[in-house]
Design a protein around this motif. Structure first.
Motif, mmCIF file in Angstrom:
data_model
loop_
_atom_site.group_PDB
_atom_site.id
_atom_site.type_symbol
_atom_site.label_atom_id
_atom_site.label_comp_id
_atom_site.label_asym_id
_atom_site.label_seq_id
_atom_site.Cartn_x
_atom_site.Cartn_y
_atom_site.Cartn_z
ATOM 1 N N GLN A 1 0.879 -1.180 0.059
ATOM 2 C CA GLN A 1 -0.090 0.063 -0.019
ATOM 3 C C GLN A 1 0.691 1.368 0.090
ATOM 4 N N SER B 1 2.271 4.807 -1.195
ATOM 5 C CA SER B 1 2.112 5.791 -1.690
ATOM 6 C C SER B 1 3.252 6.834 -1.652
ATOM 7 N N ASP C 1 -1.284 3.706 -3.535
ATOM 8 C CA ASP C 1 -1.511 2.272 -3.102
ATOM 9 C C ASP C 1 -0.946 1.222 -3.866
#
Length: 91
Positions: free
Chosen positions: A6, A8, A24
């Protein structure tokens, strides 16, 4: 094994120049895997490698190397186990 969980990356968060580069991202790379990352200019390939190596800090998510969380490990310490070879732009 490298696990991207996940992850980012947002550049200049909270400013008028805020730009989400990756959002993500999930990936598991096991020993012996051969991975190719393909994408057009500006798609986030270099940003992903900079996050893995520790050149850029992640905005969200985790990076696990052999089950150990290296998300906040400095680049110089990650270099003991993660190597990079840069493209020669003159060829």
């Amino acid at each position: 094994m490298l696990k991207i969980d996940q992850v980012s990356k947002v550049f200049y968060p909270g400013t008028v120049n805020e730009k989400t580069a990756l959002e993500d991202i999930n990936l598991v790379v096991s020993k012996g895997d051969f991975i190719t990352v393909v994408g057009s200019n500006g798609s986030g390939k270099s940003t992903l490698f900079n996050l893995i190596s520790g050149t850029y800090p992640v905005t969200g998510g985790k990076l696990l190397l052999e089950g150990r969380d290296v998300t906040n490990t400095p680049e110089y310490k990650r270099a003991l186990t993660i190597g990079r070879i840069f493209q020669d732009p003159t060829k």
